[in-house]
Scaffold this motif. Structure first.
Motif, mmCIF file in Angstrom:
data_model
loop_
_atom_site.group_PDB
_atom_site.id
_atom_site.type_symbol
_atom_site.label_atom_id
_atom_site.label_comp_id
_atom_site.label_asym_id
_atom_site.label_seq_id
_atom_site.Cartn_x
_atom_site.Cartn_y
_atom_site.Cartn_z
ATOM 1 N N VAL A 9 0.830 -1.200 0.000
ATOM 2 C CA VAL A 9 0.000 0.000 0.000
ATOM 3 C C VAL A 9 0.865 1.251 0.000
ATOM 4 C CG1 VAL A 9 -1.857 1.231 1.141
ATOM 5 C CG2 VAL A 9 -1.846 -1.243 1.148
ATOM 6 N N ALA A 10 1.475 1.571 1.146
ATOM 7 C CA ALA A 10 2.279 2.790 1.240
ATOM 8 C C ALA A 10 3.459 2.770 0.279
ATOM 9 C CB ALA A 10 2.781 2.971 2.672
ATOM 10 N N GLU A 11 3.955 1.569 -0.032
ATOM 11 C CA GLU A 11 5.120 1.468 -0.917
ATOM 12 C C GLU A 11 4.812 1.837 -2.355
ATOM 13 O OE1 GLU A 11 7.278 -2.402 0.821
ATOM 14 O OE2 GLU A 11 5.100 -2.469 0.738
ATOM 15 N N VAL A 12 3.518 1.938 -2.670
ATOM 16 C CA VAL A 12 3.129 2.295 -4.031
ATOM 17 C C VAL A 12 3.600 3.702 -4.388
ATOM 18 C CG1 VAL A 12 1.133 2.824 -5.501
ATOM 19 C CG2 VAL A 12 1.153 0.742 -4.111
ATOM 20 N N ILE A 13 3.584 4.615 -3.413
ATOM 21 C CA ILE A 13 3.879 6.017 -3.717
ATOM 22 C C ILE A 13 5.200 6.523 -3.141
ATOM 23 C CG2 ILE A 13 1.472 6.663 -4.044
ATOM 24 C CD1 ILE A 13 1.533 7.830 -1.224
ATOM 25 N N GLY A 14 5.917 5.692 -2.404
ATOM 26 C CA GLY A 14 7.178 6.195 -1.864
ATOM 27 C C GLY A 14 7.971 5.137 -1.134
ATOM 28 N N ARG A 15 9.249 5.436 -0.947
ATOM 29 C CA ARG A 15 10.110 4.641 -0.059
ATOM 30 C C ARG A 15 10.357 5.498 1.168
ATOM 31 N NH1 ARG A 15 13.394 3.399 -4.767
ATOM 32 N NH2 ARG A 15 12.694 1.442 -5.694
ATOM 33 N N TRP A 16 9.867 5.019 2.305
ATOM 34 C CA TRP A 16 9.794 5.838 3.517
ATOM 35 C C TRP A 16 10.955 5.535 4.450
ATOM 36 C CZ3 TRP A 16 5.721 9.077 2.828
ATOM 37 C CH2 TRP A 16 4.772 8.683 1.874
ATOM 38 N N MET A 17 11.562 6.572 4.986
ATOM 39 C CA MET A 17 12.713 6.378 5.864
ATOM 40 C C MET A 17 12.262 5.975 7.275
ATOM 41 S SD MET A 17 13.860 10.106 7.122
ATOM 42 C CE MET A 17 14.097 9.346 8.701
ATOM 43 N N PRO A 18 13.065 5.135 7.959
ATOM 44 C CA PRO A 18 12.707 4.652 9.296
ATOM 45 C C PRO A 18 13.133 5.649 10.374
ATOM 46 C CG PRO A 18 14.707 3.570 8.560
ATOM 47 C CD PRO A 18 14.292 4.487 7.442
ATOM 48 N N LEU A 19 12.296 6.648 10.626
ATOM 49 C CA LEU A 19 12.650 7.697 11.588
ATOM 50 C C LEU A 19 12.922 7.125 12.974
ATOM 51 C CD1 LEU A 19 12.927 10.744 12.153
ATOM 52 C CD2 LEU A 19 10.469 10.784 12.634
ATOM 53 N N ASN A 20 12.184 6.089 13.354
ATOM 54 C CA ASN A 20 12.398 5.496 14.682
ATOM 55 C C ASN A 20 13.818 4.980 14.851
ATOM 56 O OD1 ASN A 20 11.876 3.484 12.749
ATOM 57 N ND2 ASN A 20 10.909 2.118 14.224
ATOM 58 N N LEU A 21 14.390 4.431 13.787
ATOM 59 C CA LEU A 21 15.756 3.907 13.889
ATOM 60 C C LEU A 21 16.793 5.029 13.965
ATOM 61 C CD1 LEU A 21 15.713 0.805 11.513
ATOM 62 C CD2 LEU A 21 14.963 1.042 13.898
ATOM 63 N N VAL A 22 16.479 6.180 13.395
ATOM 64 C CA VAL A 22 17.379 7.332 13.503
ATOM 65 C C VAL A 22 17.499 7.759 14.971
ATOM 66 C CG1 VAL A 22 17.720 9.749 12.842
ATOM 67 C CG2 VAL A 22 16.886 8.107 11.157
ATOM 68 N N TYR A 23 16.368 7.765 15.663
ATOM 69 C CA TYR A 23 16.385 8.088 17.098
ATOM 70 C C TYR A 23 17.113 7.010 17.907
ATOM 71 C CZ TYR A 23 13.044 12.021 17.003
ATOM 72 O OH TYR A 23 12.443 13.236 16.811
ATOM 73 N N LEU A 24 16.802 5.751 17.623
ATOM 74 C CA LEU A 24 17.391 4.659 18.406
ATOM 75 C C LEU A 24 18.893 4.543 18.183
ATOM 76 C CD1 LEU A 24 14.571 2.029 17.844
ATOM 77 C CD2 LEU A 24 15.116 3.192 19.991
ATOM 78 N N ALA A 25 19.331 4.776 16.951
ATOM 79 C CA ALA A 25 20.774 4.748 16.689
ATOM 80 C C ALA A 25 21.474 5.880 17.430
ATOM 81 C CB ALA A 25 21.033 4.851 15.184
ATOM 82 N N GLY A 26 20.813 7.030 17.534
ATOM 83 C CA GLY A 26 21.379 8.120 18.328
ATOM 84 C C GLY A 26 21.520 7.728 19.788
ATOM 85 N N ALA A 27 20.536 7.020 20.324
ATOM 86 C CA ALA A 27 20.597 6.563 21.712
ATOM 87 C C ALA A 27 21.717 5.548 21.910
ATOM 88 C CB ALA A 27 19.259 5.962 22.112
ATOM 89 N N ALA A 28 21.912 4.652 20.938
ATOM 90 C CA ALA A 28 22.979 3.654 21.031
ATOM 91 C C ALA A 28 24.352 4.333 21.052
ATOM 92 C CB ALA A 28 22.884 2.675 19.863
ATOM 93 N N ARG A 29 24.498 5.383 20.269
ATOM 94 C CA ARG A 29 25.764 6.131 20.288
ATOM 95 C C ARG A 29 26.009 6.746 21.666
ATOM 96 N NH1 ARG A 29 25.557 9.376 14.458
ATOM 97 N NH2 ARG A 29 26.764 7.833 13.257
ATOM 98 N N GLN A 30 24.947 7.221 22.298
ATOM 99 C CA GLN A 30 25.107 7.771 23.639
ATOM 100 C C GLN A 30 25.616 6.715 24.620
ATOM 101 O OE1 GLN A 30 21.252 9.543 24.578
ATOM 102 N NE2 GLN A 30 22.114 11.590 24.274
ATOM 103 N N ALA A 31 25.280 5.450 24.344
ATOM 104 C CA ALA A 31 25.744 4.357 25.203
ATOM 105 C C ALA A 31 27.181 3.944 24.884
ATOM 106 C CB ALA A 31 24.816 3.158 25.066
ATOM 107 N N GLY A 32 27.783 4.611 23.888
ATOM 108 C CA GLY A 32 29.181 4.343 23.563
ATOM 109 C C GLY A 32 29.405 3.317 22.475
ATOM 110 N N LEU A 33 28.362 2.917 21.763
ATOM 111 C CA LEU A 33 28.510 1.917 20.715
ATOM 112 C C LEU A 33 28.621 2.576 19.346
ATOM 113 C CD1 LEU A 33 27.171 0.263 23.126
ATOM 114 C CD2 LEU A 33 26.350 -1.278 21.345
ATOM 115 N N VAL A 34 29.206 1.847 18.418
ATOM 116 C CA VAL A 34 29.175 2.234 17.009
ATOM 117 C C VAL A 34 27.853 1.730 16.446
ATOM 118 C CG1 VAL A 34 30.211 1.897 14.739
ATOM 119 C CG2 VAL A 34 31.672 2.154 16.765
ATOM 120 N N ALA A 35 27.111 2.605 15.775
ATOM 121 C CA ALA A 35 25.776 2.237 15.296
ATOM 122 C C ALA A 35 25.712 2.248 13.781
ATOM 123 C CB ALA A 35 24.727 3.188 15.876
ATOM 124 N N GLY A 36 24.816 1.433 13.236
ATOM 125 C CA GLY A 36 24.551 1.409 11.806
ATOM 126 C C GLY A 36 23.088 1.128 11.562
#
Length: 491
Positions: A18-45
């Motif tokens: 459905v949603a993929e018909v009109i766009g490829r949507w970025m995972p905003l939740n993972l952008v936040y979570l990766a930022g939190a992982a960096r705060q914990a001292g890890l390398v994130a991807g």
């Protein structure tokens, strides 16, 4: 000196079309979570397997190359099976990998998930994830007891450990963002040529009472907002650094506070950013903002989705929508006056649904006259307020079908096939009826936008499959006793 540990956030490779018909949507939740992982001292991807349209063979190759110490994923109900498979794959590649799962479905169904996949899922983050993930990673890296981390669930000696509730974050503007980890070329909005699609959150939560909604329950029926100045600065960064020119506002309810929302619009107008915005809100807020709706358009908002859900006032009251049915029509009129594209959603498949009800709904949809309409199958999340009331009508237990596209319930007087056909019929009738209106629109931008959107939608494999299943009037009705009645619903 020990090497810094690495965590990879992966989107499960789930697609429902459905949603993929009109766009490829970025995972905003993972952008936040990766930022939190960096705060914990890890390398994130971040590895967005879904946006890349990667299957498990490609994922196995990429995950093997990444060699992460931690692999994390998130899931809603429809994606839970693939999220678990993703973590199973991580364990197969390296049994020593620590796996973490979060999201709406695991938050409420953590016992079921841990029982079904004890070897795949090590830890479940319950509720809002950033502070909990940062704390969990810090504790695991220091060798301390994860039972001291509020907001997690895991298995220990065969039993499920569920720690204390963690309060929601008070200051959303302080959450770190790992924008640099995205491969931006993956994200585009097909309706606007040469676009780069981003996403922002200006608030979290909703305090209304819709009984079918998962987000209201996930955010504990609260609403928290960011500072509009901070949000606009984030948008300036996304445009200047990441070349983003289309942005989805992901908020469940961005317009709750009119003063704050108007301040945000004024800031956008003053900065004059060359960005198009897509958003969703309540129809009663659009009516409330009738005198400032011109600011929406001047600020760059080109597409507004409002959740109508039903055209019958009795159903609206029953599902806790807390709006009058005529408010939606007025909201759509106001949106159209500003040259903004409108989108509405309608739910089909309630236990008392009949073909006649659906035909009446279609008549009212035409009367409302939105630019776009989504027809969704009633889907009772297993943790929703409505679940127990409709459980006796559930016939589909495969969570991958809980996607608002595939029927899950069998109404009293309709078969599941008939509900599926009715959904296809609604799409067919609506979009075929809109073609002439769109082609004769005087607004060049809106006409081009809608023509491209309609072409994308009608030519997608999802729609072709749906439209190929038949006509509602040709499918026999279910009647009491499991027999069928040869009289089909009207067209």
């Amino acid at each position: 000196m020990s090497q810094t540990k690495k965590i990879i956030f992966i989107t499960p490779p789930y697609h429902c079309g459905v949603a993929e018909v009109i766009g490829r949507w970025m995972p905003l939740n993972l952008v936040y979570l990766a930022g939190a992982a960096r705060q914990a001292g890890l390398v994130a991807g971040i590895y967005d397997a879904a946006a890349k349209n990667h299957g498990y063979p490609e994922m196995e190759m990429h995950m093997g190359e990444m060699a992460a110490d931690y692999v994390a994923s998130t899931a809603m109900t429809a994606t839970i099976n693939d999220a678990v498979k993703t973590l199973e794959l991580a364990k197969r590649i390296n049994p020593g990998t620590v796996t973490i799962l979060g999201g709406v479905h695991p938050t409420f169904m953590y016992e079921e998930v841990l029982a079904a996949a004890p070897a795949a899922v090590d830890y479940i983050v319950i509720g809002e994830g950033e502070a909990t993930l940062r704390h969990l990673l810090t504790v695991l890296e220091s060798g301390e007891d994860p039972a001291t981390v509020p907001g997690v669930a895991f298995r220990r000696e065969g039993a499920v450990v569920r720690t204390a509730r963690r309060p929601l974050v008070e200051e959303l503007d302080g959450l770190p963002m790992a924008w640099d980890l995205l491969e931006w070329e993956d994200y585009t909005y097909f309706v606007i040529p040469d676009s780069r699609l981003g996403a922002i959150s200006t608030s979290r939560g909703c305090d209304h009472d819709c009984i079918f909604c998962s987000q209201r329950k996930f955010w504990e029926k609260t609403w928290r907002a960011r500072n509009p100045v901070n949000v606009v600065e984030e948008l300036e960064y996304l445009h200047a650094t990441c070349k983003v020119n289309v942005v989805l506002i992901t908020d469940e309810y961005p317009t709750r506070d009119r003063g704050r929302w108007e301040n945000f619009l004024d800031l956008l107008i003053a900065r004059n950013l060359p960005i198009h915005f897509l958003m969703e809100t309540r129809p009663d807020d659009i009516v409330r903002d009738g005198d400032i709706l011109w600011k929406y358009r001047k600020a760059g908002i080109i597409h507004i989705s409002i959740g109508v859900e039903a055209t019958n006032q009795g159903i609206l009251d029953a599902i806790g929508k807390n709006i009058q049915s005529d408010v939606a029509k007025r909201a759509l009129e106001l949106i159209h006056e500003q040259g903004i594209v409108s989108e509405t959603s309608f739910i089909i498949g309630f236990p008392d649904e009949t073909p006649e009800h659906i035909n009446d709904t279609m008549k009212l949809v035409r009367h409302y006259n939105p630019d776009n309409a989504n027809f969704m199958a009633l889907t009772p999340w297993p943790y929703s307020d409505m679940y127990e009331d409709v459980k006796q009508y559930i016939r589909q237990w495969d969570y991958s079908k809980y996607n608002l596209v595939d029927p899950v319930l069998e109404p009293k007087g309709m078969s599941m096939l008939q509900v599926d056909v009715a959904l296809a019929d609604c799409f067919r009738k609506f979009y075929m009826g809109k073609i002439l209106d769109v082609m004769t629109m005087k607004d060049d931008f809106k006409r081009g936008y809608l023509l491209r959107a309609t072409k994308l939608f009608m030519s997608s494999p999802f729609v072709i499959r749906k439209l190929g299943i038949g006509l509602l009037g040709k499918i026999k009705l279910k009647v009491e006793g499991g027999k069928t009645d040869g009289q089909g619903g009207g067209n």
